[in-house]
Design a protein around this motif. Structure first.
Motif, PDB file in Angstrom:
ATOM      1  N   LEU A 139     -69.571  36.667  26.465  1.00 48.14           N
ATOM      2  CA  LEU A 139     -69.593  35.391  26.454  1.00 48.14           C
ATOM      3  C   LEU A 139     -68.555  34.827  27.440  1.00 48.14           C
ATOM      4  N   GLY A 140     -67.695  35.845  27.864  1.00 51.36           N
ATOM      5  CA  GLY A 140     -66.572  35.588  28.676  1.00 51.36           C
ATOM      6  C   GLY A 140     -65.150  35.251  28.137  1.00 51.36           C
ATOM      7  N   VAL A 141     -65.010  35.871  26.855  1.00 51.64           N
ATOM      8  CA  VAL A 141     -63.538  35.978  26.300  1.00 51.64           C
ATOM      9  C   VAL A 141     -62.816  37.152  26.840  1.00 51.64           C
ATOM     10  N   GLY A 142     -61.889  37.062  27.703  1.00 51.03           N
ATOM     11  CA  GLY A 142     -61.367  38.016  28.287  1.00 51.03           C
ATOM     12  C   GLY A 142     -60.213  38.387  27.463  1.00 51.03           C
ATOM     13  N   ASN A 143     -59.513  37.734  26.633  1.00 47.93           N
ATOM     14  CA  ASN A 143     -58.417  37.850  25.929  1.00 47.93           C
ATOM     15  C   ASN A 143     -58.740  38.920  24.555  1.00 47.93           C
ATOM     16  N   ILE A 144     -58.340  40.149  24.359  1.00 47.86           N
ATOM     17  CA  ILE A 144     -58.776  40.727  23.051  1.00 47.86           C
ATOM     18  C   ILE A 144     -58.358  40.055  21.985  1.00 47.86           C
ATOM     19  N   ASN A 145     -56.989  39.442  22.062  1.00 51.67           N
ATOM     20  CA  ASN A 145     -56.286  38.899  20.792  1.00 51.67           C
ATOM     21  C   ASN A 145     -57.385  37.618  20.462  1.00 51.67           C
ATOM     22  N   ALA A 146     -57.642  37.090  21.522  1.00 53.51           N
ATOM     23  CA  ALA A 146     -58.398  35.848  21.329  1.00 53.51           C
ATOM     24  C   ALA A 146     -59.871  36.004  20.672  1.00 53.51           C
ATOM     25  N   ALA A 147     -60.462  37.149  21.332  1.00 52.71           N
ATOM     26  CA  ALA A 147     -61.628  37.591  20.592  1.00 52.71           C
ATOM     27  C   ALA A 147     -61.582  37.956  19.446  1.00 52.71           C
ATOM     28  N   ASN A 148     -60.394  38.716  18.978  1.00 52.37           N
ATOM     29  CA  ASN A 148     -60.229  39.111  17.725  1.00 52.37           C
ATOM     30  C   ASN A 148     -60.108  38.058  16.567  1.00 52.37           C
ATOM     31  N   GLY A 149     -59.451  36.797  17.188  1.00 53.90           N
ATOM     32  CA  GLY A 149     -58.881  35.744  16.269  1.00 53.90           C
ATOM     33  C   GLY A 149     -60.545  35.203  16.098  1.00 53.90           C
ATOM     34  N   LEU A 150     -61.446  35.104  17.116  1.00 51.21           N
ATOM     35  CA  LEU A 150     -62.929  34.482  16.877  1.00 51.21           C
ATOM     36  C   LEU A 150     -63.559  35.262  15.899  1.00 51.21           C
ATOM     37  N   LYS A 151     -63.460  36.691  16.035  1.00 46.81           N
ATOM     38  CA  LYS A 151     -64.279  37.529  15.319  1.00 46.81           C
ATOM     39  C   LYS A 151     -63.955  37.340  13.902  1.00 46.81           C
ATOM     40  N   ASN A 152     -62.626  36.961  13.511  1.00 45.29           N
ATOM     41  CA  ASN A 152     -62.181  36.964  12.154  1.00 45.29           C
ATOM     42  C   ASN A 152     -62.501  35.576  11.718  1.00 45.29           C
ATOM     43  N   LEU A 153     -62.473  34.548  12.645  1.00 41.04           N
ATOM     44  CA  LEU A 153     -62.623  33.335  12.123  1.00 41.04           C
ATOM     45  C   LEU A 153     -64.331  33.053  11.812  1.00 41.04           C
ATOM     46  N   VAL A 154     -65.211  33.582  12.933  1.00 38.78           N
ATOM     47  CA  VAL A 154     -66.415  33.484  12.598  1.00 38.78           C
ATOM     48  C   VAL A 154     -66.816  34.225  11.240  1.00 38.78           C
ATOM     49  N   SER A 155     -66.278  35.292  11.056  1.00 40.89           N
ATOM     50  CA  SER A 155     -66.688  36.409   9.925  1.00 40.89           C
ATOM     51  C   SER A 155     -66.067  35.887   8.584  1.00 40.89           C
ATOM     52  N   ALA A 156     -64.839  35.143   8.573  1.00 37.88           N
ATOM     53  CA  ALA A 156     -64.288  34.474   7.413  1.00 37.88           C
ATOM     54  C   ALA A 156     -65.238  33.164   7.115  1.00 37.88           C
ATOM     55  N   LEU A 157     -65.848  32.466   7.978  1.00 40.89           N
ATOM     56  CA  LEU A 157     -66.540  31.138   7.692  1.00 40.89           C
ATOM     57  C   LEU A 157     -68.054  31.602   7.227  1.00 40.89           C
ATOM     58  N   LEU A 158     -68.655  32.441   7.911  1.00 40.03           N
ATOM     59  CA  LEU A 158     -69.983  33.053   7.479  1.00 40.03           C
ATOM     60  C   LEU A 158     -70.045  33.516   6.162  1.00 40.03           C
ATOM     61  N   THR A 159     -68.742  34.512   5.902  1.00 38.97           N
ATOM     62  CA  THR A 159     -68.916  35.204   4.606  1.00 38.97           C
ATOM     63  C   THR A 159     -68.462  34.465   3.673  1.00 38.97           C
ATOM     64  N   ALA A 160     -67.832  33.363   3.897  1.00 42.42           N
ATOM     65  CA  ALA A 160     -67.264  32.383   2.804  1.00 42.42           C
ATOM     66  C   ALA A 160     -68.800  31.686   2.166  1.00 42.42           C
ATOM     67  N   ILE A 161     -69.438  31.160   3.301  1.00 42.38           N
ATOM     68  CA  ILE A 161     -70.613  30.271   2.653  1.00 42.38           C
ATOM     69  C   ILE A 161     -71.817  31.145   2.082  1.00 42.38           C
TER      70      ILE A 161
END
Length: 247
Positions: free
Chosen positions: A164-186
């Motif tokens: 989807l165009g996220v070239g920064n690995i730290n930003a991609a990791n952050g988004l990965k953790n954010l989405v994982s946390a939210l979907l896991t919590a719900i």
């Protein structure tokens, strides 16, 4: 001889450490719970809850990198994650236990293969940001998978954000953790409502996963990730074989 509690704690500790370094923690938590006597359907839900604290801390640690992204709306990502996690969890809740017993070795095998091929997926990045509509569709689809089965979720998300165009690995990791946390919590809320969580095991494993995540984060710069990755692939292959034999 190790007790079930000791095995679960060690598995969760190692899973938290693996998630902090390379991912693949669910390859350890799910089999450990099953071999401790937890039914596979409940083991999937309980193991997902055990890994939730690591996702939360990971997202918080990389919040600055995520805020710098352009073309990505964190509120929209959050809504798609919550909706997808809910749908996936409901799908798990509606899956008859005998059916899940048959499906789980195939899910483990697919997740193992995905993990083995992960470097190629993650490096295949798009050169321009995707449209908001495409971002929503992709995140929603992956969140549904994550709400149903946690194995390979992190790899799927990293590959998706790269495409989807996220070239920064730290930003991609952050988004990965954010989405994982939210979907896991719900998803966990749905699991709780459906009575799928084995609480003594879940709480004990959350302690192990949290301490393992901290240790893994501290060691992440000194451990060759490629060696860890192939150890995880081997563990996933063995676990897949074991579950195929059990069916």
């Amino acid at each position: 001889m190790l007790t079930d509690a000791s095995i679960l704690f060690v598995a969760a500790f190692l899973a938290g450490a693996l998630n902090a370094v390379a991912g693949g923690g669910s390859f350890l938590t799910l089999p450990a719970l099953v071999f401790a006597g937890v039914p596979p359907l409940a083991a999937n839900a309980t193991g997902t809850l055990a890994l939730l604290p690591g996702y939360l801390s990971g997202a918080w640690a990389l919040r600055d990198d995520m805020e710098k992204l352009r073309g990505f709306s964190l509120p929209i990502l959050s809504i798609a994650s919550l909706i997808g996690g809910t749908l996936g969890a409901l799908l798990l809740l509606w899956t008859p236990a005998p059916v899940f017993d048959i499906v789980i070795p195939w899910l483990l095998l697919a997740a193992t293969m995905l993990f083995a091929l992960a470097p190629g997926f993650i490096t295949a990045q798009s050169t321009s940001p995707a449209s908001k509509r495409l971002v929503i569709v992709v995140v929603l689809a992956v969140a549904i998978y994550g709400g149903y089965f946690n194995g390979g979720l992190g790899i799927l998300l990293l590959a998706a954000f790269g495409a989807l165009g996220v070239g920064n690995i730290n930003a991609a990791n952050g988004l990965k953790n954010l989405v994982s946390a939210l979907l896991t919590a719900i998803a966990v809320l749905v699991y709780i409502a459906g009575g799928l969580i084995y609480w003594p095991e879940a709480v004990w494993m959350m302690v192990g996963a949290t301490s393992g995540g901290y240790a893994g984060a501290r060691a992440s710069r000194r451990v060759p990730v490629k060696y860890l990755r192939w150890c995880i692939v081997a563990a996933g292959a063995v676990m897949s074989l074991v579950f195929f034999v059990r069916v």
